[in-house]
Every structure is written in C-alpha cells, then in structure tokens.
Design a protein around this motif. Structure first.
Motif, PDB file in Angstrom:
ATOM      1  N   ILE A  82       0.829  -1.200   0.000  1.00  0.00           N
ATOM      2  CA  ILE A  82       0.000   0.000   0.000  1.00  0.00           C
ATOM      3  C   ILE A  82       0.868   1.255   0.000  1.00  0.00           C
ATOM      4  CG2 ILE A  82      -0.229   0.139   2.525  1.00  0.00           C
ATOM      5  CD1 ILE A  82      -3.007   0.879   0.002  1.00  0.00           C
ATOM      6  N   LEU A  83       2.037   1.204   0.674  1.00  0.00           N
ATOM      7  CA  LEU A  83       2.935   2.361   0.687  1.00  0.00           C
ATOM      8  C   LEU A  83       3.516   2.602  -0.703  1.00  0.00           C
ATOM      9  CD1 LEU A  83       4.800   1.771   4.082  1.00  0.00           C
ATOM     10  CD2 LEU A  83       2.850   3.267   3.627  1.00  0.00           C
ATOM     11  N   GLN A  84       3.825   1.522  -1.419  1.00  0.00           N
ATOM     12  CA  GLN A  84       4.330   1.677  -2.783  1.00  0.00           C
ATOM     13  C   GLN A  84       3.271   2.286  -3.689  1.00  0.00           C
ATOM     14  OE1 GLN A  84       5.713  -2.162  -4.026  1.00  0.00           O
ATOM     15  NE2 GLN A  84       7.471  -2.182  -2.609  1.00  0.00           N
ATOM     16  N   GLU A  85       2.026   1.870  -3.535  1.00  0.00           N
ATOM     17  CA  GLU A  85       0.956   2.431  -4.357  1.00  0.00           C
ATOM     18  C   GLU A  85       0.738   3.908  -4.051  1.00  0.00           C
ATOM     19  OE1 GLU A  85      -2.475   0.063  -3.742  1.00  0.00           O
ATOM     20  OE2 GLU A  85      -1.643  -1.752  -4.664  1.00  0.00           O
ATOM     21  N   LEU A  86       0.995   4.319  -2.815  1.00  0.00           N
ATOM     22  CA  LEU A  86       0.868   5.730  -2.461  1.00  0.00           C
ATOM     23  C   LEU A  86       2.040   6.557  -2.976  1.00  0.00           C
ATOM     24  CD1 LEU A  86      -0.436   5.478   1.218  1.00  0.00           C
ATOM     25  CD2 LEU A  86      -1.680   6.396  -0.739  1.00  0.00           C
ATOM     26  N   GLY A  87       3.143   5.900  -3.335  1.00  0.00           N
ATOM     27  CA  GLY A  87       4.314   6.621  -3.823  1.00  0.00           C
ATOM     28  C   GLY A  87       5.289   7.000  -2.734  1.00  0.00           C
ATOM     29  N   ILE A  88       5.171   6.385  -1.564  1.00  0.00           N
ATOM     30  CA  ILE A  88       6.092   6.672  -0.467  1.00  0.00           C
ATOM     31  C   ILE A  88       7.362   5.869  -0.696  1.00  0.00           C
ATOM     32  CG2 ILE A  88       6.446   6.498   2.024  1.00  0.00           C
ATOM     33  CD1 ILE A  88       3.451   6.833   2.374  1.00  0.00           C
ATOM     34  N   PRO A  89       8.530   6.491  -0.695  1.00  0.00           N
ATOM     35  CA  PRO A  89       9.779   5.760  -0.941  1.00  0.00           C
ATOM     36  C   PRO A  89      10.037   4.743   0.171  1.00  0.00           C
ATOM     37  CG  PRO A  89      10.230   8.007  -0.242  1.00  0.00           C
ATOM     38  CD  PRO A  89       8.762   7.930  -0.495  1.00  0.00           C
ATOM     39  N   PRO A  90      10.573   3.579  -0.174  1.00  0.00           N
ATOM     40  CA  PRO A  90      10.773   2.529   0.839  1.00  0.00           C
ATOM     41  C   PRO A  90      11.799   2.908   1.895  1.00  0.00           C
ATOM     42  CG  PRO A  90      11.766   1.904  -1.255  1.00  0.00           C
ATOM     43  CD  PRO A  90      10.967   3.135  -1.529  1.00  0.00           C
ATOM     44  N   GLU A  91      12.735   3.829   1.582  1.00  0.00           N
ATOM     45  CA  GLU A  91      13.752   4.191   2.570  1.00  0.00           C
ATOM     46  C   GLU A  91      13.222   5.164   3.622  1.00  0.00           C
ATOM     47  OE1 GLU A  91      14.147   6.854  -1.053  1.00  0.00           O
ATOM     48  OE2 GLU A  91      13.968   4.704  -0.634  1.00  0.00           O
ATOM     49  N   MET A  92      12.012   5.675   3.437  1.00  0.00           N
ATOM     50  CA  MET A  92      11.444   6.615   4.394  1.00  0.00           C
ATOM     51  C   MET A  92      10.930   5.846   5.617  1.00  0.00           C
ATOM     52  SD  MET A  92       8.776   8.378   5.880  1.00  0.00           S
ATOM     53  CE  MET A  92       7.297   7.971   4.969  1.00  0.00           C
TER      54      MET A  92
END
Length: 307
Positions: free
Chosen positions: A1-11
């Motif tokens: 879901i975080l990837q679909e929102l566009g939140i970078p994984p390193e955050m």
C-alpha cells in the motif's frame, strides 16, 4: 500500500498519535477528517492494516520533506498531507532515559504503551523515578498495581527479527502481510474448530454426566422406595405384634380380674360362713345358758317350800 501511495521505501520517519501537536485551524481547513474516514472505509474492504487509530493517521500524513513517487494507483487513495517533524529533544521516550536525566535537555517525555505511571507502578527505575520526580503525588492513587515495563523499540525489532527467522525456518521465506493475515486467519479458524470440538466434547461429557446423574437419581429413588416399603412392612409387623401383645395383655388382665373376683367372692363366702358360725356358736351358748337356767329353776321348784 505504501508503494501504491508513492512513499519511498527508505522513508522510515513516523509519529505516534499519543504525542501529536495539532493546528486545529489547519486541520479543519485541510479537511483531514475526510481523509481519515476514507482510510477507514477502505479498511472495511481491504485488510491494509491492523490495530486501531494509529494506522489511519500514518497513512494520511508524510513528513514535509518527503519526495513522493508518482504511481498509477496514487489517485485511488486520499491525498497525503505533510507534517513537521520536531527535533530529538522533543522526541525522547521515557524507557530510553538514563540515571542522570537532568543532564539531558528534553522537553517532552512520552510514556508509550498502555502502562502509564499515573495508573500503575512501572517496574523500571528510570521510567518510574522520572515520573515520581515530576508527577503530582497528590493525584496518584496509593493502590496502583506494579507491572513490568513494556518492550522498547530495540526489543520490538529484535522480536520481529526472531519472528522473521522463525518464518524462514518454517516456510523458507518471510511471509507477506497478506500471507500472515491468511496464516493468522487459518490459525484462528483452527483454534475456533478446536474450541468447537472441545465444546462438543464438553457437551457430550455433560450429557453423559447428566445421564449418569439421572440414572443414579432413579436408582436412589428406587432404593428409597424399597426402603420405604420395607419400613412400612416393618411398621405393619410391629403394629400386628403390638396388637397381639395388647390382646394378650387384655386377656391376662381379664383372667387376673376374674381370679381376683373369685378370690373376693371366696373371701366374702368365708366371711359369711365365719359370721354364721359365730352366730351359731352364740345361739348355742345362749341356748345352753337358757337350758341351765331352766334346769336350775326346775330344781329349785322341786324343793318343798315351808308355808
């Protein structure tokens, strides 16, 4: 879901809803409540998170300097809102403090978890001593229970690493959130099935106990009935024996009465006979005396008188 929102994984920056400073005017102006309610609505159809109030807030906000990645699915979700991250002097947990607390320049202390020092006595000298030093003692209840301190962030990470290692050993890889949910669901269903089986077994044992108890009750009633019949039989026998003894006693009394009456009649007859005998003797004496007097008088008359 975080990837679909566009939140970078390193955050990895996040915040805790228990320590949150909100600009009310900005909150209303940006209509934050609408975003949170949308996430709650999405949660009803997709298991995107667990727990309660914390995940919807984290999904609604990102740090102000976060560079979002454009994705094709981002428009399907509520827009992300920016928030300001305060410095470390405002973000220190009580469990991480040291003995010389006053040497650290900390403005806010956050007691994470459900154990609060104003409700319980935490079995951790740093957390409890800090609260005892600054907390209002007049407001603290005296009967607070003593509880162990909750695990720290490092302890949580170590526990998660152990869980991941256990997943690798058991499944050969780390499970995804969906797989974990399915695994938990399967375990919950198995647990529920075992619970139903135990309930069924308990119900069967309960029915068997009830049946055995009913049989024992009937057997007891039968024995009681037999005892009652035996007691009635003994009572009738004793009654007959008592009546027989009463008849014998009455006959004995009657015979005794007859014997006494015969003795009384005999005594009366003997008394009458004695009285008659006495009367006869008296008459005999009177008659004898009379004859003697007549004889004397006759003898006296037989002498000549000198006239």
């Amino acid at each position: 879901i975080l990837q679909e929102l566009g939140i970078p994984p390193e955050m990895k920056t996040s915040f805790n809803a228990g320590m949150l400073v909100v600009d009310i005017d900005c909150w209303i102006k940006r209509d934050v409540l609408k975003n949170i309610l949308q996430w709650l609505s999405i949660r009803t159809t997709r298991p995107i998170y667990r727990l309660g109030s914390q995940p919807p807030l984290l999904l609604s906000f990102v740090p102000e300097h976060t560079e979002l990645v454009q994705t094709q699915q981002s428009h399907l979700y509520p827009p992300l809102l920016k928030y300001t991250v305060v410095g470390e002097e405002w973000d220190t947990q009580a469990r991480n403090c040291v003995d010389k607390w006053n040497s650290r320049k900390v403005g806010i202390v956050h007691y994470t978890g459900k154990n609060k020092p104003w409700q319980v006595i935490i079995d951790n000298k740093y957390q409890q001593n800090l609260w005892e030093q600054y907390g209002p003692k007049s407001l603290l209840p005296l009967d607070r229970p003593i509880v162990h301190a909750e695990e720290s962030r490092e302890e949580k990470e170590a526990r998660r690493e152990k869980e991941q290692q256990a997943e690798i050993e058991k499944f050969g890889r780390v499970l995804t959130f969906k797989e974990k949910e399915e695994f938990r669901k399967t375990r919950a269903e198995e647990k529920e099935e075992r619970q139903k089986q135990r309930e069924l077994e308990r119900e069967m044992r309960r029915e068997e106990k009830e049946k055995l108890r009913e049989e024992m009750r009937k057997e007891k009633e039968r024995k009681e009935a037999d005892k009652m019949a035996e007691r009635e039989k003994l009572a009738e026998q004793k009654l007959r024996e008592r009546e027989e003894k009463e008849r014998e006693r009455n006959l004995f009394k009657e015979r005794k009465g007859q014997e006494k009456e015969a003795e009384r009649q005999l005594r009366i007859m003997m008394k009458e006979e004695k009285e008659m005998q006495k009367e006869a003797e008296l008459f005999q004496r009177i008659l004898t005396n009379s004859l003697q007097k007549v004889r004397v008088y006759t003898h006296f008359l037989s002498f000549p008188f000198p006239f």
